[in-house]
Enzyme design. Structure first.
Site, short mmCIF file in Angstrom:
data_model
loop_
_atom_site.label_atom_id
_atom_site.label_comp_id
_atom_site.label_asym_id
_atom_site.label_seq_id
_atom_site.Cartn_x
_atom_site.Cartn_y
_atom_site.Cartn_z
N CYS A 193 0.83 -1.20 0.00
CA CYS A 193 0.00 0.00 0.00
C CYS A 193 0.87 1.25 0.00
CB CYS A 193 -0.92 -0.02 1.21
SG CYS A 193 -1.89 -1.54 1.31
N LEU A 194 1.15 1.76 -1.20
CA LEU A 194 2.01 2.93 -1.36
C LEU A 194 1.26 4.09 -2.02
CD1 LEU A 194 4.91 4.22 -1.37
CD2 LEU A 194 5.29 3.11 -3.56
N GLU A 440 3.87 -0.52 -11.08
CA GLU A 440 5.21 -0.88 -10.55
C GLU A 440 6.28 0.10 -11.01
OE1 GLU A 440 6.99 -4.70 -10.69
OE2 GLU A 440 6.23 -5.09 -8.68
S1 MYA Z 1 3.08 -0.48 -6.71
C1 MYA Z 1 3.41 1.24 -6.76
C2 MYA Z 1 4.25 1.68 -7.88
N1 MYA Z 1 4.83 2.95 -7.63
C3 MYA Z 1 6.09 3.19 -7.95
O1 MYA Z 1 6.79 2.35 -8.47
C4 MYA Z 1 6.60 4.54 -7.63
C5 MYA Z 1 7.50 5.08 -8.72
N2 MYA Z 1 8.40 6.06 -8.20
C6 MYA Z 1 9.70 5.79 -7.96
O2 MYA Z 1 10.19 4.72 -8.26
C7 MYA Z 1 10.55 6.86 -7.26
O3 MYA Z 1 9.72 7.75 -6.56
C8 MYA Z 1 11.50 7.62 -8.23
C9 MYA Z 1 12.55 8.24 -7.31
C10 MYA Z 1 12.29 6.71 -9.15
C11 MYA Z 1 10.72 8.60 -9.07
N3 MYA Z 1 16.20 1.92 -5.73
O4 MYA Z 1 15.00 11.85 -4.26
P1 MYA Z 1 14.89 10.52 -4.92
C12 MYA Z 1 16.87 6.37 -3.40
C13 MYA Z 1 16.99 2.23 -4.69
O5 MYA Z 1 15.41 10.35 -6.28
P2 MYA Z 1 12.23 10.50 -5.99
C14 MYA Z 1 2.17 -0.93 -8.07
O6 MYA Z 1 2.13 -0.28 -9.06
C15 MYA Z 1 17.79 7.44 -3.93
O7 MYA Z 1 19.05 6.90 -4.23
N4 MYA Z 1 17.07 3.45 -4.18
O8 MYA Z 1 13.34 10.08 -4.94
C16 MYA Z 1 1.40 -2.23 -7.92
C17 MYA Z 1 17.85 8.40 -2.78
O9 MYA Z 1 18.80 7.88 -1.85
P3 MYA Z 1 19.74 8.84 -0.97
C18 MYA Z 1 16.31 4.40 -4.77
O10 MYA Z 1 12.39 11.91 -6.44
C19 MYA Z 1 1.52 -3.07 -9.11
C20 MYA Z 1 16.45 8.31 -2.16
O11 MYA Z 1 15.93 7.05 -2.58
C21 MYA Z 1 15.47 4.14 -5.87
O12 MYA Z 1 10.92 10.10 -5.42
C22 MYA Z 1 1.13 -4.49 -8.84
C23 MYA Z 1 15.53 9.42 -2.62
O13 MYA Z 1 15.59 9.43 -4.04
C24 MYA Z 1 15.43 2.83 -6.34
N5 MYA Z 1 14.64 2.45 -7.34
O14 MYA Z 1 12.53 9.62 -7.28
C25 MYA Z 1 2.06 -5.38 -9.59
N6 MYA Z 1 14.85 5.29 -6.21
O15 MYA Z 1 18.80 9.58 -0.05
C26 MYA Z 1 2.05 -6.77 -9.11
C27 MYA Z 1 15.29 6.22 -5.38
O16 MYA Z 1 20.67 7.92 -0.25
C28 MYA Z 1 3.38 -7.39 -9.34
N7 MYA Z 1 16.17 5.70 -4.50
O17 MYA Z 1 20.45 9.74 -1.94
C29 MYA Z 1 3.42 -8.21 -10.58
C30 MYA Z 1 4.59 -9.14 -10.52
C31 MYA Z 1 4.79 -9.89 -11.80
C32 MYA Z 1 3.94 -11.11 -11.96
C33 MYA Z 1 4.21 -12.15 -10.94
C34 MYA Z 1 3.30 -13.38 -11.16
C35 MYA Z 1 3.44 -14.30 -10.01
#
Ligand code: MYA
Length: 632
Positions: A193-194, A440
């Protein structure tokens, strides 16, 4: 002496004012600081990263995770997996009916029961806590079967284990694991839940809050979440909320995200009705509301204030699963298209004899091959303990979701009118697939993530060089290494990084092309760093092309590695795999060249300005600007 003086001159030029501009300021993504903040805060350069993609940004080949293709299953793990494949396939052929699930807008009761009995909801939970204890590679193989048969079911399973309780597996302490993992393995659904109404891609901006109760025993949670997969079913939820924490630097109280394990039974948790969706209809998607929910303090997951990273790491960790599932989906689409093409006669010939159809089938097959190879390469590396797979996992998610969409669309095209008919099955698959480019992490935001993270890494190296100049005597090795690289490049003697020795001899030509483009890519990144400084974060036309170039570079490396494995093992399909790797790499390298040209050439940069202006005009007009040619 002369030579050394010349080397220093060139390096000094690289340390120009423009470079200083980059090095002294922090890039901003979506209005917020990103990884590049490390530069501004003068954090030490990041530790050496073993990610192939990350190093490509420096024009270097870090081959350990790519060559040879990872083979991580032990004999025992292979046997376990083999024993599970048949029953899983049989279940999807005989019990689960994707059309019925789609029409019901829920997984039919007998299917859901069968999935729990198979252990499909608990693939990676350790056996002593009630699960099957599979590793990532074994998981990928089973997920591939799910994706080949019913993507809606895949989301019910994935929302539960790929993200729903993954946080407990990755960050849970002993007590949390012992308390919750047996429950999510034996019938209780989990959810992640994000997302909130005002917080989608900008995940750090959530408003849901949790504050410590006066007695310090509970956090009290208030807020709401939207589009939560399994939101109406879940008893156990990983919930992200702002919590007040003391900033160690200023002593002031600020809000930081914390992850919590929340049980519905804590009270105050309700949900909305299932959302009406375009596809993956059998998966439950709902709003979830939290009204003064008391969460015991021991249910903080991964530490107070660490929630953003917990969320990102859960997502990073699960993304390869999407590539695995969608490689299965593509297999299904290809089979349907080929069954049709090899039976359909038009103009006196079977249509698979026509070049137009052959090109489609070849491209569909290459996309499936590359996606499948990415999924197993990443899962293999994760199983070997790699921590450096975030960019590769993000690429695999984007690549797979776009490839599967293309493959499904082309399968429909090959089948013509028949492809458009509901009973062919492609209509549901296409509806189900559409969301994969959105959730995702949208592919758009993941492209920025890949480009900016890589640029930051390359920038940190330049900064290290700048620091080294402050004490040249102590850093001669670094300075001379960099300096000589620049000199040979300057005089045109630079040689691309070596890959040829890593591939099978039949693929040396393709590897040479790849090495050349990695070299050009690294040089382009350096030029961009120097030219744009911190401004690069706002240059999304450029960042998208950088990301696309990395997709082509990574995908080619993966294909060459997989085909090399097939050739060296003399496998039955080696010649076919060789053809695919060669054809893919040639086309991919052409695309890299075009993308790099677009980044550097004035007339293309000018075109970006034009497109920006067009978009502004359309947005100002609230839609299409011009009247139709009749002006009525
Ligand atoms: S779930 C919800 C989906 N939502 C998202 O994915 C949100 C997308 N947004 C982002 O990813 C981030 O906010 C972005 C970061 C990339 C925009 N790894 O100031 P920042 C660190 C590691 O850049 P933001 C759904 O959809 C960064 O280094 N660290 O943050 C359900 C920094 O660190 P520090 C990371 O401006 C679907 C800090 O965080 C990463 O917000 C259901 C702050 O960074 C990262 N990736 O930009 C699907 N990103 O403070 C079901 C940032 O040390 C599953 N940081 O410098 C299906 C599976 C498949 C099938 C399976 C079958 C069995």
């Amino acid at each position: 002496m002369l030579k050394i003086a010349r080397i220093f001159q060139i390096v000094e030029r690289v340390q120009s004012a423009q470079l200083q501009r980059f090095l002294s300021t922090a890039p901003v993504l979506c209005g917020k600081t990103v990884q590049a903040r490390a530069v501004a805060e003068k954090k030490p350069a990041p530790e050496e990263d073993l990610s192939f993609v990350m190093n490509v940004f420096k024009g270097q080949v870090e081959s350990t995770q790519i060559f040879p293709f990872p083979k991580t299953l032990t004999e025992e793990q292979r046997e376990t997996l083999e024993m599970m494949i048949d029953p899983t396939q049989k279940f999807f052929e005989e019990v689960n009916d994707p059309d019925k699930n789609d029409a019901l807008e829920k997984v039919a009761d007998e299917s859901l029961k069968g999935l729990w009995e198979l252990g499909a909801f608990t693939l990676q939970v350790p056996q002593d806590l009630g699960g099957l204890g599979l590793n990532n590679t074994q998981y990928a193989r089973l997920v591939e079967i799910v994706g080949a048969n019913d993507l809606g079911v895949g989301i019910v399973l994935g929302a539960h284990q790929s993200i729903g309780f993954k946080g407990i597996l990755l960050f849970g302490n002993k007590e949390q694991k012992e308390k919750y993992l047996p429950r999510v393995s034996s019938g209780e659904f989990a959810a992640f839940c994000l997302t909130e109404p005002s917080s989608g891609s900008d995940a750090g901006s959530i408003k849901t809050r949790a504050v410590l109760s006066e007695d310090g025993k509970h956090y009290i949670l208030n807020g709401s979440k939207i589009w939560i997969s399994n939101g109406g079913l879940a008893e156990i939820m990983t919930v992200f909320a702002q919590t007040p924490v003391q900033d160690p630097k200023t002593g002031k109280t600020i809000d930081k995200v914390t992850a919590f394990i929340v049980e519905r039974s804590f009270g105050g948790v309700t949900n909305g009705p299932p959302e009406k969706k375009m596809g993956i209809k059998c998966s439950n998607t709902a709003e979830v509301y939290y009204d003064n929910v008391p969460i015991p303090v021991e249910n903080v997951l991964g530490g107070v204030g660490n929630g953003f990273k917990v969320a990102m790491n859960i997502l990073n960790n699960g993304r390869f699963g999407m590539a695995a599932a969608l490689s299965g989906t593509m297999k299904t689409c290809i089979k349907k298209a080929v069954d049709f093409a090899t039976q359909r006669t038009q103009f006196g010939q079977r249509i698979d004899n026509f070049g137009g159809i052959q090109e489609k089938i070849a491209k569909m097959s290459m996309l499936q091959y590359v996606t499948e190879s990415m999924a197993y390469m990443i899962s293999g590396n994760m199983d070997s303990g790699s921590k450096h797979y975030h960019l590769e996992a993000a690429i695999s998610k984007c690549f797979a979701s776009e490839a599967a969409w293309y493959v499904c669309d082309e399968a429909i095209q090959i089948m013509g009118g028949m492809g458009f008919m509901k009973h062919t099955g492609l209509e549901r698959i296409m509806r189900d697939l559409r969301i994969f480019r959105i959730f995702e992490g949208t592919n758009d935001i993941l492209r920025l993530f890949v480009a900016l993270t890589g640029i930051q890494y390359a920038g940190a190296s330049l900064r290290e060089l700048q620091q080294a100049f402050k004490n040249p005597a102590a850093n001669l090795g670094l300075i001379f290494g960099e300096a000589s690289k620049r000199v040979v490049r300057k005089v045109g003697l630079s040689s691309p990084p070596a890959i040829e020795h890593l591939v099978h001899r039949d693929l040396v030509g393709a590897a040479t092309m790849l090495a050349k483009e990695i070299d050009s890519f690294g040089q382009t990144i350096e030029m961009i760093l120097i030219k744009y400084g911190k401004g690069i974060v706002n240059e999304q036309f450029i960042l998208n092309r950088i990301a696309n170039a990395t997709f082509d570079i990574f995908s080619s490396a993966v294909a060459l590695s997989r085909a090399s494995m097939a050739l060296s093992e003399n496998s039955d399909t080696a010649t076919h795999e060789k053809l695919m790797a060669q054809a893919w790499t040639l086309e991919a390298m052409d695309r890299v060249k075009i993308n790099l040209q677009y980044i550097l050439r004035g007339q293309n940069l000018d075109n970006f300005q034009k497109m920006s202006a067009i978009s502004k005009n359309v947005c100002t007009a609230g839609g299409v600007v011009q009247l139709n040619p009749l002006k009525i």
